[in-house]
Design an enzyme around this catalytic site. Structure first.
Site, PDB file in Angstrom:
ATOM      1  N   ARG A 226      57.441  85.269 -24.631  1.00 25.82           N
ATOM      2  CA  ARG A 226      58.468  85.613 -25.677  1.00 25.82           C
ATOM      3  C   ARG A 226      57.898  86.474 -26.956  1.00 25.82           C
ATOM      4  O   ARG A 226      56.717  86.287 -27.243  1.00 25.82           O
ATOM      5  CB  ARG A 226      58.787  84.304 -26.193  1.00 25.82           C
ATOM      6  N   HIS A 274      62.044  93.703 -21.300  1.00 30.88           N
ATOM      7  CA  HIS A 274      62.286  92.539 -20.960  1.00 30.88           C
ATOM      8  C   HIS A 274      62.684  92.531 -19.449  1.00 30.88           C
ATOM      9  O   HIS A 274      63.853  91.856 -19.231  1.00 30.88           O
ATOM     10  CB  HIS A 274      63.279  91.600 -21.868  1.00 30.88           C
TER      11      HIS A 274
HETATM   12  N1  LIG Z   1      59.547  88.336 -19.550  1.00 29.63           N
HETATM   13  C1  LIG Z   1      60.365  87.819 -18.716  1.00 29.63           C
HETATM   14  O1  LIG Z   1      61.126  88.535 -17.920  1.00 29.63           O
HETATM   15  C2  LIG Z   1      60.413  86.398 -18.395  1.00 29.63           C
HETATM   16  C3  LIG Z   1      60.854  85.591 -17.238  1.00 29.63           C
HETATM   17  C4  LIG Z   1      60.562  84.355 -16.910  1.00 29.63           C
HETATM   18  C5  LIG Z   1      59.670  83.511 -17.738  1.00 29.63           C
HETATM   19  N2  LIG Z   1      59.250  84.280 -19.097  1.00 29.63           N
HETATM   20  C6  LIG Z   1      58.548  83.309 -20.014  1.00 29.63           C
HETATM   21  O2  LIG Z   1      57.272  83.152 -19.241  1.00 29.63           O
HETATM   22  C7  LIG Z   1      56.714  81.894 -19.994  1.00 29.63           C
HETATM   23  C8  LIG Z   1      56.156  81.018 -19.109  1.00 29.63           C
HETATM   24  O3  LIG Z   1      57.000  80.452 -18.387  1.00 29.63           O
HETATM   25  P1  LIG Z   1      56.461  79.084 -17.365  1.00 29.63           P
HETATM   26  O4  LIG Z   1      57.722  79.020 -16.554  1.00 29.63           O
HETATM   27  O5  LIG Z   1      55.305  79.591 -16.443  1.00 29.63           O
HETATM   28  O6  LIG Z   1      56.241  78.132 -18.228  1.00 29.63           O
HETATM   29  P2  LIG Z   1      55.503  76.764 -17.749  1.00 29.63           P
HETATM   30  O7  LIG Z   1      55.474  76.338 -16.414  1.00 29.63           O
HETATM   31  O8  LIG Z   1      56.223  75.740 -18.878  1.00 29.63           O
HETATM   32  O9  LIG Z   1      54.099  76.901 -18.343  1.00 29.63           O
HETATM   33  C9  LIG Z   1      53.856  76.896 -19.732  1.00 29.63           C
HETATM   34  C10 LIG Z   1      52.375  76.871 -19.763  1.00 29.63           C
HETATM   35  O10 LIG Z   1      51.852  76.939 -21.322  1.00 29.63           O
HETATM   36  C11 LIG Z   1      50.874  75.769 -21.756  1.00 29.63           C
HETATM   37  N3  LIG Z   1      51.176  75.530 -23.075  1.00 29.63           N
HETATM   38  C12 LIG Z   1      52.340  75.060 -23.719  1.00 29.63           C
HETATM   39  N4  LIG Z   1      52.062  74.832 -25.043  1.00 29.63           N
HETATM   40  C13 LIG Z   1      50.907  74.696 -25.239  1.00 29.63           C
HETATM   41  C14 LIG Z   1      50.275  74.878 -26.270  1.00 29.63           C
HETATM   42  N5  LIG Z   1      50.624  74.486 -27.534  1.00 29.63           N
HETATM   43  N6  LIG Z   1      48.623  75.094 -26.232  1.00 29.63           N
HETATM   44  C15 LIG Z   1      48.051  75.379 -24.941  1.00 29.63           C
HETATM   45  N7  LIG Z   1      49.081  75.695 -23.671  1.00 29.63           N
HETATM   46  C16 LIG Z   1      50.101  75.499 -23.947  1.00 29.63           C
HETATM   47  C17 LIG Z   1      51.435  74.672 -20.751  1.00 29.63           C
HETATM   48  O11 LIG Z   1      50.407  73.807 -20.753  1.00 29.63           O
HETATM   49  P3  LIG Z   1      50.374  72.255 -19.873  1.00 29.63           P
HETATM   50  O12 LIG Z   1      50.773  72.831 -18.557  1.00 29.63           O
HETATM   51  O13 LIG Z   1      49.349  71.818 -19.840  1.00 29.63           O
HETATM   52  O14 LIG Z   1      51.802  71.580 -20.321  1.00 29.63           O
HETATM   53  C18 LIG Z   1      51.638  75.484 -19.196  1.00 29.63           C
HETATM   54  O15 LIG Z   1      50.424  75.783 -18.700  1.00 29.63           O
HETATM   55  C19 LIG Z   1      57.865  81.392 -20.594  1.00 29.63           C
HETATM   56  O16 LIG Z   1      57.768  81.748 -22.165  1.00 29.63           O
HETATM   57  C20 LIG Z   1      58.981  81.998 -20.318  1.00 29.63           C
HETATM   58  O17 LIG Z   1      60.207  82.219 -21.075  1.00 29.63           O
HETATM   59  C21 LIG Z   1      59.405  85.453 -19.245  1.00 29.63           C
END
Ligand SMILES: NC(=O)c1ccc[n+]([C@@H]2O[C@H](COP(=O)([O-])OP(=O)(O)OC[C@H]3O[C@@H](n4cnc5c(N)ncnc54)[C@H](OP(=O)(O)O)[C@@H]3O)[C@@H](O)[C@H]2O)c1
Length: 311
Positions: A226, A274
């Site tokens: 993001r 994006h």
């Molecule tokens: N650009 C694009 O086209 C696109 C497309 C899809 C998604 N995204 C973005 O990609 C990102 C990741 O998505 P995802 O589905 O992989 O998310 P996810 O499965 O929820 O994974 C998030 C990770 O971040 C860690 N985390 C969260 N808060 C933290 C903190 N304060 N300190 C350290 N680690 C922290 C979590 O740790 P824990 O596992 O230990 O909780 C988890 O490992 C999101 O921001 C999403 O919006 C972008």
């Protein structure tokens, strides 16, 4: 009944076609259809629902977000927090994000921005490069579902990979660092920092001057999560000072990136609009149809948003 509230009438109709084909027993109706009664709606698949709408549906069971992020739903203070809220997922999102991260790391390693610039000037910029992927450690900040999918793809290219998350992870091929207390040790090892964190108050502005100063000189940054994660003036300052060698950015705040942003023309920055991981509509519909099948069969829903954690 499932109601689709998407970006426009055509896309709503297309979502409904896919969902009906994939799950014929479920009535899939576009938002705004005449005669639609609030009490008949069990599921909603939505992008930017109108304020107060979700709270008005008395028999709603599950909310599905059309995107991986859910801020477009939770910004409505009345959204029903007691109901399951499912973030968009599915295999294709992981595959595409893995491809983007792998491309961004290769692009940085092989000086893609510099060669594109030289080509624009018909200039033979003969710099073959010193390092191979094996010399460049990729550090994934946010080793969640997308980060874990990117690991084998990066490893297949030869990049050593490490990851940082809130809790310790066991992802084959990626050493795990966990929590604030291990962040500095993680950063000290990273040549390409890939941000895949969720957007929460804790992670807003996390990639700032202080954090970038802890990366080794010559490191690079990729942000596909993001826009709010990266403090853009700090990034530009680190690039201009020569501490960082490059950046690949897919997400911005605001979007679209304004015309006058210094990122567009920066010689060390590659901008994409994006597009890192937008799965095809049919594949996203499949994820929703499968999740409803699991839910109705008494199984757990995938990719649930946790309002306490904020992701
Ligand atoms: N650009 C694009 O086209 C696109 C497309 C899809 C998604 N995204 C973005 O990609 C990102 C990741 O998505 P995802 O589905 O992989 O998310 P996810 O499965 O929820 O994974 C998030 C990770 O971040 C860690 N985390 C969260 N808060 C933290 C903190 N304060 N300190 C350290 N680690 C922290 C979590 O740790 P824990 O596992 O230990 O909780 C988890 O490992 C999101 O921001 C999403 O919006 C972008």
């Amino acid at each position: 009944m499932l109601v689709v509230k998407a970006e426009g009438r055509r896309s709503q109709a297309e979502w409904c076609e896919h969902l009906t084909a994939l799950r014929p027993g479920l009535r899939s109706i576009p938002y705004g259809e005449e005669g639609l009664r609030d009490e008949d709606i069990a599921y909603v698949l939505t992008w930017e629902p109108p304020e107060g709408w979700l709270a008005r549906l008395p028999n709603l069971k599950v909310i599905f977000s059309i995107g991986a992020g859910v801020d477009h739903i939770t910004r409505d203070a009345t959204w029903p927090r007691h109901l399951p809220l499912v973030r968009m997922g599915g295999e294709e999102i992981g595959q595409r994000m893995g491809e983007y991260v792998a491309w961004a790391c290769l692009h940085l390693l092989r000086n893609g921005r510099g060669f594109a610039h030289a080509q624009g000037e018909a200039r033979w910029h003969y710099v073959p490069g010193e390092r191979t992927a094996q010399d460049v450690t990729v550090g994934i900040m946010g080793m969640g579902s997308l980060g874990a999918t990117a690991v084998p793809m990066l490893r297949g290219l030869g990049f050593p990979v490490i990851g940082w998350s809130r809790s310790r992870k066991e992802v084959a091929g990626a050493e795990s660092f966990a929590g604030a207390e291990e962040l500095d040790a993680f950063l000290a090892r990273v040549d390409i920092l890939v941000c895949l964190l969720p957007s929460t108050p804790e992670t807003k502005g996390i990639v700032d001057a202080a954090l970038m100063a802890k990366l080794p000189a010559g490191a690079a940054v990729v942000n596909a999560a993001r826009g709010a994660h990266v403090v853009v003036p700090d990034l530009i300052a680190a690039l201009d000072a020569g501490h960082l060698s490059g950046a690949v950015l897919d997400v911005f705040e605001p979007e679209p990136l304004p015309q006058d942003s210094p990122l567009w023309a920066h010689p060390k920055v590659t901008v994409t609009p994006h597009v890192a991981s937008i799965a095809r509509r049919r594949e996203r519909a499949r994820f929703v149809a499968d999740a409803i099948g699991a839910f109705e069969g008494g199984q757990a829903l995938p990719n649930l948003y946790d309002p306490e954690r904020g992701y």
